[in-house]
Write an enzyme that holds these catalytic residues in place. Structure first.
Site, PDB file in Angstrom:
ATOM      1  N   CYS A  84       0.809  -1.224   0.000  1.00 35.52           N
ATOM      2  CA  CYS A  84       0.000   0.000   0.000  1.00 35.52           C
ATOM      3  C   CYS A  84       0.840   1.271   0.000  1.00 35.52           C
ATOM      4  O   CYS A  84       0.617   2.172  -0.807  1.00 35.52           O
ATOM      5  CB  CYS A  84      -0.978  -0.005   1.167  1.00 35.52           C
ATOM      6  N   HIS A 136      -2.562   1.024   6.992  1.00 36.11           N
ATOM      7  CA  HIS A 136      -2.891   0.864   5.574  1.00 36.11           C
ATOM      8  C   HIS A 136      -3.209   2.231   4.988  1.00 36.11           C
ATOM      9  O   HIS A 136      -3.814   3.069   5.655  1.00 36.11           O
ATOM     10  CB  HIS A 136      -4.088  -0.077   5.400  1.00 36.11           C
ATOM     11  N   HIS A 148      -5.849   1.373  -3.939  1.00 30.94           N
ATOM     12  CA  HIS A 148      -4.848   0.866  -2.999  1.00 30.94           C
ATOM     13  C   HIS A 148      -4.352  -0.509  -3.438  1.00 30.94           C
ATOM     14  O   HIS A 148      -4.923  -1.142  -4.327  1.00 30.94           O
ATOM     15  CB  HIS A 148      -5.428   0.804  -1.585  1.00 30.94           C
TER      16      HIS A 148
END
Length: 187
Positions: A84, A136, A148
Site C-alpha cells: 500500500c 494501511h 490501494h
C-alpha cells in the site's frame, strides 16, 4: 470530453507495461475500451478534474494506471509489485515529483491532517487493518472511492470507503502539500 480523452491516453500510457501498442492513439483507445478501463474509471477521472487542481487530477490518473499490478509486501514498483505505501510513494513521485516516506504511518505523520468531509481526489486515506493506527493507506479518487494495494494475493484496485469493512477501520485523512499550493496549518 477533450480532457476525458487526454486522461484516457495518459492512463493508457501508464498501462503500457500491460498492453503493448504501436503508439497509435486509436489502438490505445481500443485497448482501454476492451479492458473496460474507460467505463470503470470515467466518473472518477471526471470527478477529479472537476474537484481539484490539474496536479491532483494527474495524480489520480497516474494511480489508475497501476490497476491490476500484484500486491507484494515491501514492493515499490510495477516490476516487483506494490504494497500500500509503496504504491502511494510511487504514484506521488512519478506524477508530481513528491517523495513521501516509505511506510504508511510515516506518510500519515508527514502530511497535513484533514477532516473526512474535506477529502478531494489525490488525498490520502488511512485505515487500521493490523490493530495499529495508520497501518494501511490508499489514494482517494472521488465519489467515496480509493485506490490501494490491498493484501497478499490481491492486486491494485479501487474500493468504496463506504463499505462496512473500510468504514469501521477508517483512521484518518491527510493531504500532501504540492508545490505551488497553499496549505492550512495541520490540526
Amino acid at each position: 470530453m477533450r480532457f476525458f480523452l487526454v486522461s484516457a491516453l495518459l492512463l493508457g500510457s501508464a498501462l503500457a507495461h500491460a498492453a503493448p501498442t504501436d503508439g497509435n492513439d486509436d489502438e490505445m483507445a481500443r485497448v482501454l475500451e476492451e479492458r473496460g478501463v474507460i467505463a470503470r474509471l470515467g466518473s472518477q477521472i471526471k470527478q477529479a478534474r472537476n474537484d481539484v487542481s490539474e496536479k491532483a487530477s494527474d495524480l489520480v490518473v497516474s494511480a489508475m494506471g497501476f490497476l491490476g499490478v500484484p500486491y507484494r509486501y515491501g514492493g515499490s514498483s510495477v516490476e516487483t509489485g506494490f504494497d500500500c505505501s509503496g504504491l502511494v510513494r510511487a504514484v506521488f513521485e512519478q506524477s508530481v515529483g513528491k517523495i513521501l516516506p516509505r511506510r504508511a504511518d510515516q506518510q500519515a505523520a508527514a502530511t497535513e491532517v484533514i477532516d473526512r468531509s474535506e477529502l478531494k481526489p489525490g488525498d490520502l486515506v488511512f485505515f487500521d487493518t493490523m490493530r495499529r493506527a495508520f497501518s494501511h493507506v490508499g489514494i482517494y479518487v472521488g465519489e467515496g472511492k480509493f485506490i490501494h494495494a490491498p493484501r497478499s494475493g490481491g492486486a491494485v484496485r479501487v474500493e468504496d470507503m463506504r463499505q462496512a469493512y473500510w468504514q469501521t477501520r477508517f483512521n484518518g485523512a491527510r493531504r500532501v502539500p504540492l508545490a505551488g499550493e497553499s496549505t492550512s496549518a495541520s490540526r
